[in-house]
Motif scaffolding. Structure first.
Motif, PDB file in Angstrom:
ATOM      1  N   GLY A  49       6.091 -41.456 -11.442  1.00 15.66           N
ATOM      2  CA  GLY A  49       5.584 -40.102 -11.310  1.00 15.66           C
ATOM      3  C   GLY A  49       6.653 -39.029 -11.198  1.00 15.66           C
ATOM      4  N   MET A  50       7.915 -39.413 -11.378  1.00 15.57           N
ATOM      5  CA  MET A  50       9.027 -38.470 -11.256  1.00 15.57           C
ATOM      6  C   MET A  50       9.871 -38.522 -12.526  1.00 15.57           C
ATOM      7  SD  MET A  50      10.012 -39.242  -7.251  1.00 15.57           S
ATOM      8  CE  MET A  50      11.420 -38.141  -7.309  1.00 15.57           C
ATOM      9  N   ASP A  51       9.249 -38.211 -13.643  1.00 15.57           N
ATOM     10  CA  ASP A  51       9.903 -38.359 -14.943  1.00 15.57           C
ATOM     11  C   ASP A  51      10.798 -37.184 -15.302  1.00 15.57           C
ATOM     12  OD1 ASP A  51       8.290 -40.569 -14.922  1.00 15.57           O
ATOM     13  OD2 ASP A  51       7.290 -40.144 -16.822  1.00 15.57           O
ATOM     14  N   ARG A  72       7.025 -43.299  -1.971  1.00 16.33           N
ATOM     15  CA  ARG A  72       7.047 -43.504  -0.522  1.00 16.33           C
ATOM     16  C   ARG A  72       7.949 -44.665  -0.114  1.00 16.33           C
ATOM     17  NH1 ARG A  72       1.425 -42.709  -1.380  1.00 16.33           N
ATOM     18  NH2 ARG A  72       0.666 -40.726  -0.513  1.00 16.33           N
ATOM     19  N   GLU A  73       8.335 -45.509  -1.065  1.00 15.57           N
ATOM     20  CA  GLU A  73       9.098 -46.720  -0.753  1.00 15.57           C
ATOM     21  C   GLU A  73      10.597 -46.456  -0.786  1.00 15.57           C
ATOM     22  OE1 GLU A  73       7.210 -50.527  -2.440  1.00 15.57           O
ATOM     23  OE2 GLU A  73       6.737 -49.011  -3.938  1.00 15.57           O
ATOM     24  N   GLY A  74      11.280 -47.019   0.167  1.00 15.86           N
ATOM     25  CA  GLY A  74      12.732 -46.961   0.140  1.00 15.86           C
ATOM     26  C   GLY A  74      13.287 -47.927  -0.900  1.00 15.86           C
ATOM     27  N   PHE A  75      14.518 -47.704  -1.270  1.00 13.08           N
ATOM     28  CA  PHE A  75      15.171 -48.569  -2.253  1.00 13.08           C
ATOM     29  C   PHE A  75      16.664 -48.400  -2.068  1.00 13.08           C
ATOM     30  CE2 PHE A  75      16.719 -49.818  -6.490  1.00 13.08           C
ATOM     31  CZ  PHE A  75      15.965 -50.966  -6.726  1.00 13.08           C
ATOM     32  N   GLY A  76      17.396 -49.510  -2.096  1.00 11.08           N
ATOM     33  CA  GLY A  76      18.834 -49.425  -1.859  1.00 11.08           C
ATOM     34  C   GLY A  76      19.624 -50.315  -2.787  1.00 11.08           C
ATOM     35  N   VAL A  77      20.926 -50.311  -2.569  1.00 14.86           N
ATOM     36  CA  VAL A  77      21.825 -51.021  -3.472  1.00 14.86           C
ATOM     37  C   VAL A  77      21.565 -52.521  -3.453  1.00 14.86           C
ATOM     38  CG1 VAL A  77      23.675 -51.115  -1.727  1.00 14.86           C
ATOM     39  CG2 VAL A  77      24.242 -51.331  -4.154  1.00 14.86           C
ATOM     40  N   GLU A 214       4.793 -31.263 -12.434  1.00 17.36           N
ATOM     41  CA  GLU A 214       5.035 -32.621 -11.955  1.00 17.36           C
ATOM     42  C   GLU A 214       5.090 -32.663 -10.427  1.00 17.36           C
ATOM     43  OE1 GLU A 214       7.863 -35.691 -13.790  1.00 17.36           O
ATOM     44  OE2 GLU A 214       9.107 -34.842 -12.183  1.00 17.36           O
ATOM     45  N   VAL A 215       5.794 -31.713  -9.822  1.00 23.37           N
ATOM     46  CA  VAL A 215       5.889 -31.686  -8.365  1.00 23.37           C
ATOM     47  C   VAL A 215       4.532 -31.367  -7.737  1.00 23.37           C
ATOM     48  CG1 VAL A 215       7.025 -30.604  -6.383  1.00 23.37           C
ATOM     49  CG2 VAL A 215       8.344 -31.067  -8.465  1.00 23.37           C
ATOM     50  N   GLN A 216       3.767 -30.477  -8.373  1.00 23.83           N
ATOM     51  CA  GLN A 216       2.433 -30.177  -7.868  1.00 23.83           C
ATOM     52  C   GLN A 216       1.553 -31.432  -7.882  1.00 23.83           C
ATOM     53  OE1 GLN A 216       1.103 -27.002  -6.644  1.00 23.83           O
ATOM     54  NE2 GLN A 216      -0.245 -28.644  -5.878  1.00 23.83           N
ATOM     55  N   LEU A 221      -1.172 -35.739  -4.802  1.00 20.40           N
ATOM     56  CA  LEU A 221      -1.371 -37.160  -4.523  1.00 20.40           C
ATOM     57  C   LEU A 221      -1.058 -37.521  -3.072  1.00 20.40           C
ATOM     58  CD1 LEU A 221       0.109 -38.655  -7.817  1.00 20.40           C
ATOM     59  CD2 LEU A 221      -2.283 -38.807  -7.063  1.00 20.40           C
ATOM     60  N   GLY A 222      -0.612 -36.531  -2.304  1.00 23.71           N
ATOM     61  CA  GLY A 222      -0.382 -36.758  -0.881  1.00 23.71           C
ATOM     62  C   GLY A 222       1.029 -37.137  -0.496  1.00 23.71           C
TER      63      GLY A 222
END
Length: 294
Positions: A49-51, A72-77, A214-216, A221-222
């Motif tokens: 959703g962040m294209d 909402r999910e974290g993600f790391g190296v 896109e940001v709207q 979507l909350g």
């Protein structure tokens, strides 16, 4: 007819560079020539959703590790390296080369330099449990475990929660062992003045292409600005515009300034990158092809 090249030993090519440097074009042309797999190494292009705001490639289906997480999910190296290794091993078994491309320098370096003891992916059930806890409870647990790093921002929920996650996680870290690809790291590094102009043009094009919409949609979507995905450059400024705090011109100007600062940090990082081949900017695609297809 487009010619392809299949080397005797599959290649693992990293294509690095500051934001808006043109590295995606170089990577895709290389992948075309080598019939190679493309793997994304951008920390925010992993979010669905962040294209527009993350400048995802148009042909997203060509890539592994794009659109694999909710904002909402974290993600790391550690998670990146674990997932990238799965892609690399599958490609190796099929005697296929791989092109890894993205502006998150730590991701590429950790993978190519086989950083020891990368953390495994977190337990989804544990993460779900911690998501439900108030920040003050997480801070208390972190302080009790004596795991808070000096100077750590204890108001930053994402960092506090990840730290608690690490203290609770019983899974052992795993070594990074790549298949026996022939490795090469390339960089596309435009002159700072050229980079500055390209960044301004790209941010303005993003807005033209519907970034505000896109940001709207993300707001509708909350999602919240505190969500890990929304830390991507520019989303806060567009969000503030939608909330009526600043006008669109101010949001664009702030995003351009922040992106230029980020590109400067990326150039600094690349100066210390081990075994890096910097391409001739005037003919970066051709230079890249000549470098890897020797």
């Amino acid at each position: 007819m487009m010619s392809t090249h299949t080397p005797h030993v599959p290649l693992l090519v990293g294509v690095m560079g500051p934001t808006a440097s043109g590295k995606t074009e170089v990577a895709e042309r290389l992948a075309d020539q080598m019939s190679a797999l493309l793997v994304n190494a951008d920390a925010f292009q992993i979010y669905r959703g962040m294209d527009i705001g993350t400048a995802k490639p148009i042909a997203k289906d060509r890539y592994d590790l794009i659109d694999i997480r909710d904002p909402r999910e974290g993600f790391g190296v550690g998670e990146f390296v674990g997932l990238a290794l799965e892609s690399l091993r599958a490609a190796w078994e099929n005697h296929r080369s791989v092109v890894v491309v993205g502006g998150t320098g730590l991701y590429v370096r950790a993978l190519f330099e086989e950083y020891d003891s990368m953390s495994v992916a977190p337990d989804p059930e544990l993460r779900k449990e911690l998501d439900q806890l108030p920040l003050e409870v997480l801070v208390e647990e972190l302080l009790r475990s004596d795991s808070a790093k000096p100077g750590m921002d204890l108001k930053n929920r994402v960092r506090v929660q990840r730290a608690v996650e690490r203290t609770r996680c019983s899974k052992p870290s795993v070594p990074v062992i790549l298949p026996a690809f022939k490795k090469i790291k390339l960089a596309v590094i435009p002159d700072p003045f050229v980079s500055s102009d390209r960044i301004a043009q790209r941010v303005e094009l993003m807005v033209h292409n519907g970034w505000v919409r896109e940001v709207q949609q993300l707001k509708d979507l909350g999602y919240q600005l505190s969500d890990p995905g929304l830390r991507a450059l520019g989303y806060k400024s567009i969000w503030q515009h939608l909330d009526g705090e600043i006008n669109l011109n101010e949001a664009v100007a702030t995003t351009i300034a922040e992106t230029r600062k980020y590109a400067k940090r990326q150039r600094t990082w690349l100066r210390s990158e081990p075994n890096l081949v910097v391409l001739d900017i005037a003919s970066s695609v051709e230079t890249a092809l000549a470098t890897v297809l020797l």
